[in-house]
Design a protein around this motif. Structure first.
Motif, PDB file in Angstrom:
ATOM      1  N   LEU A   1      33.669  48.839  33.894  1.00 56.41           N
ATOM      2  CA  LEU A   1      32.464  49.359  34.540  1.00 56.41           C
ATOM      3  C   LEU A   1      31.508  48.229  34.895  1.00 56.41           C
ATOM      4  O   LEU A   1      30.952  48.197  36.003  1.00 56.41           O
ATOM      5  N   PHE A   2      31.327  47.288  33.978  1.00 53.06           N
ATOM      6  CA  PHE A   2      30.411  46.167  34.234  1.00 53.06           C
ATOM      7  C   PHE A   2      30.906  45.318  35.408  1.00 53.06           C
ATOM      8  O   PHE A   2      30.116  44.947  36.295  1.00 53.06           O
ATOM      9  N   VAL A   3      32.208  45.025  35.445  1.00 51.64           N
ATOM     10  CA  VAL A   3      32.757  44.177  36.503  1.00 51.64           C
ATOM     11  C   VAL A   3      32.629  44.856  37.860  1.00 51.64           C
ATOM     12  O   VAL A   3      32.207  44.241  38.856  1.00 51.64           O
ATOM     13  N   VAL A   4      32.985  46.148  37.935  1.00 48.35           N
ATOM     14  CA  VAL A   4      32.895  46.869  39.211  1.00 48.35           C
ATOM     15  C   VAL A   4      31.443  46.992  39.657  1.00 48.35           C
ATOM     16  O   VAL A   4      31.120  46.809  40.838  1.00 48.35           O
ATOM     17  N   THR A   5      30.553  47.308  38.718  1.00 49.12           N
ATOM     18  CA  THR A   5      29.135  47.435  39.054  1.00 49.12           C
ATOM     19  C   THR A   5      28.575  46.120  39.577  1.00 49.12           C
ATOM     20  O   THR A   5      27.803  46.103  40.547  1.00 49.12           O
TER      21      THR A   5
ATOM     22  N   ILE B   1      36.924  36.000  44.423  1.00 43.89           N
ATOM     23  CA  ILE B   1      37.797  34.894  44.024  1.00 43.89           C
ATOM     24  C   ILE B   1      37.949  34.871  42.496  1.00 43.89           C
ATOM     25  O   ILE B   1      39.073  34.836  41.966  1.00 43.89           O
ATOM     26  N   THR B   2      36.823  34.898  41.805  1.00 43.80           N
ATOM     27  CA  THR B   2      36.868  34.832  40.333  1.00 43.80           C
ATOM     28  C   THR B   2      37.582  36.026  39.741  1.00 43.80           C
ATOM     29  O   THR B   2      38.463  35.888  38.878  1.00 43.80           O
ATOM     30  N   THR B   3      37.223  37.225  40.197  1.00 42.32           N
ATOM     31  CA  THR B   3      37.808  38.446  39.642  1.00 42.32           C
ATOM     32  C   THR B   3      39.292  38.542  39.953  1.00 42.32           C
ATOM     33  O   THR B   3      40.098  38.931  39.089  1.00 42.32           O
ATOM     34  N   GLY B   4      39.673  38.198  41.172  1.00 41.33           N
ATOM     35  CA  GLY B   4      41.085  38.280  41.557  1.00 41.33           C
ATOM     36  C   GLY B   4      41.968  37.413  40.680  1.00 41.33           C
ATOM     37  O   GLY B   4      42.996  37.880  40.163  1.00 41.33           O
TER      38      GLY B   4
END
Length: 577
Positions: free
Chosen positions: A175-179, A195-198
């Protein structure tokens, strides 16, 4: 007589182990240096978004570099067998470290290049920017490490309450990452986030953490479903305005329609290129019975009746269109469905009282659609829940979340039912399925009608969210999703026949155009390139099932850890289905 005194150097296991340890320590130090560089000033002017001029306080894209560097450090220490960190990589650390090193390098260098391009040259970089560029390249030493991929060891027995806490923590983190991604305020930050998340998600898959989490969610399925729903429902409570909630609402609409298409494409194997028309049928139906003054019908249905009417009319259109066309196969069926989508758009554009009857106001569409009202609850007004004020779009978000749960339930139940197995058989080989006694035409018609009904259901909510419907919203391809091309791409990109695949595909395909509006003229070019790369390197989609992976890769090339099964479902669309 001469004596050859030349000695052959022999590399011993001890030498190899020493070299590996040295590289891992160097990678860890590179992670530390990358973290330290984010506390320096990267540019002397605050004209670049995020204000990267402050010493001792990372801001903007520096925060993403800091996170990437911290992940590199954690996995490098795990590779060094530091106690308490070994659980981070059940199947090995090398590939995960390589992904994370690329993430830190890519995010940092994107930031440095963006500063130079937007501000007019590298002279706009402070020494901290050059330091960050150099230090972020040090973790790339991970590519010199030997591959340590291994079979995942049997997980240790831990208490049930601890396993449940892990599931809750995982969904909370999600939830935190998507938000964070939805709330990014400028294009540069969103690009760095992607880039970082992928690369971080890729590292989690390579390390085996995601396989462990998947096993836990399978073990505690009901708790995982509840945690996912609570995490999704909590999103509007994290927002102070409706600015980004609207993006989330549209993502849910897009994802719901993509799941409906997944029944037609992923399960039944029918290539439908005009599916967005069913979304338009539901939206126009809901608009015409909403009580708006622009409607040709002087009626105003209540919420439940409007939803049922839109879904029913879409069902009728699905049967009417499917009955004469589903005897076709492959390319012929695709052409017919493409024609239906264009016929729908042109027809609603001509029902303006001049070229045809006055029903839809032609190209002007149906404006001023009132907000939904359910048992006195006006979805267009702000309401206070648990002491937090929710705007109008937050109300529609929660409504679409409930609609998505319904669609997921229908998809999962239908896919594992007798009719679902018949769809799979038809998709794989219609001739063989017919020879086994399956009525191919009836089975395909049911899939077509069910997919149309789910799209119409989403369309009824879309009409009230957008407050207007026009023919240009329902084209085959365009820069703004949802349209037929983007819907089909969401299913293929995410993973056909799975539940989470189209959800992820729809989220990515909606967020990227919404956040990177400066690429408006090049969106379709980038979209096409992304699909080409995906089809080349991962044709089974981002979330694949075992069947699809076995079809596209040799057994030894599967990236699914032994002992785990990806999400069940179907793999591909057969040309002759």
């Amino acid at each position: 007589m001469t004596t050859d005194t030349t000695k052959t150097a022999v590399t011993t296991p001890a030498d190899t182990g020493s070299r590996t340890t040295t590289l891992r320590w160097a990678t860890a130090l590179g992670g530390i240096a990358t973290i330290a560089s984010t506390f320096l000033s990267w540019t002397y002017t605050d004209e670049f978004p995020g204000d990267l001029t402050v010493y001792g306080y990372p801001g903007g894209l520096q925060v993403l570099t800091l996170v990437a560097g911290a992940l590199v450090l954690l996995y490098a220490l795990a590779a060094l067998n530091i106690r308490g960190l070994r659980w981070l990589a059940p199947t090995g650390t090398t590939k995960a470290l390589q992904f994370l090193a690329l993430g830190a390098f890519g995010t940092t260098w994107f930031t440095v290049i963006a500063i130079a391009v937007e501000l007019g040259g590298v002279v706009n970089l402070e020494p901290g920017g050059f330091v960050a560029a150099v230090t972020s390249a040090i973790p790339l030493l991970a590519f010199l490490l030997p591959d340590d991929t291994r079979k995942a060891p049997r997980p240790k027995n831990i208490p049930s309450w601890a396993e449940i806490l892990i599931i809750v923590a995982a969904f909370g983190t999600g939830l935190f990452v998507v938000t964070y991604g939805i709330d990014t305020e400028y294009a540069e930050l969103f690009t760095g986030y992607m880039i970082t998340t992928g690369f971080a998600i890729g590292a989690l898959f390579k390390s085996g953490i995601m396989a462990r989490l998947s096993a836990l969610t399978t073990k505690y399925r009901s708790i995982a479903v509840a945690a996912a729903f609570v995490a999704a429902a909590a999103f509007p409570f994290t927002q102070s305005t409706d600015q980004y909630t609207l993006i989330a609402v549209n993502i849910l609409i897009f994802a719901t329609v993509a799941l409906g298409l997944n029944i037609v494409v992923g399960l039944a194997g029918l290539l439908d290129l005009g599916y967005v028309a069913f979304l338009g049928v539901g939206a126009y139906t809901a608009a015409l019975v909403s009580g708006t003054t622009a409607s040709a019908f002087d009626v105003q249905f209540p919420f439940w009746a409007s939803v049922l009417t839109g879904a029913a009319v879409s069902l009728i259109f699905g049967v009417v269109i499917g009955a004469p066309t589903l005897r076709l196969r492959g390319d012929y069926l695709a052409i017919v469905t493409l024609g239906f989508g264009e016929i729908f758009r042109i027809t609603v554009g001509n029902l303006d009282g001049v070229s045809g009857p006055q029903i839809t106001n032609g190209p002007n569409g149906v404006p001023n659609i009132p907000d939904l009202v359910f048992f006195g609850y006006d979805f267009g007004e702000s309401h206070t829940i648990l002491g937090i004020e929710l705007g109008g779009y937050a109300n529609y978000y929660l409504l679409m979340l409930l609609a998505m749960i319904l669609v997921v339930l229908v998809f999962s139940r239908a896919g594992s039912s007798r009719i679902g197995r018949a769809w799979v058989a038809i998709r794989e080989d219609e001739t063989a399925a017919t020879a086994m006694g399956i009525n191919g035409f009836r089975v395909k018609l049911i899939a077509f009608a069910l997919g149309a009904t789910l799209a119409g259901l989403a369309g009824t909510v879309q009409a009230h969210v957008q407050s207007t419907v026009v023919p240009e919203m329902y084209v085959f391809a365009g820069p703004v999703p949802p349209n037929s091309a983007f819907l089909l791409a969401a299913v293929i990109l995410g993973g056909m026949g799975t539940i989470s695949g189209p959800l992820i595909g729809a989220t990515l395909l909606y967020m990227i155009p919404a956040k990177l509006q400066f690429l408006q003229d090049y969106q379709l070019l980038g979209f096409g390139l992304a699909l080409i790369l995906l089809m080349r390197f991962r044709p089974e989609g981002l979330i694949a099932n075992r069947r699809a992976q076995l079809e596209y890769h040799e057994t030894g090339q599967l990236d699914t850890p032994e002992g785990t099964l990806p999400e069940s479902g179907v793999g591909t669309v057969k040309a002759g289905a």
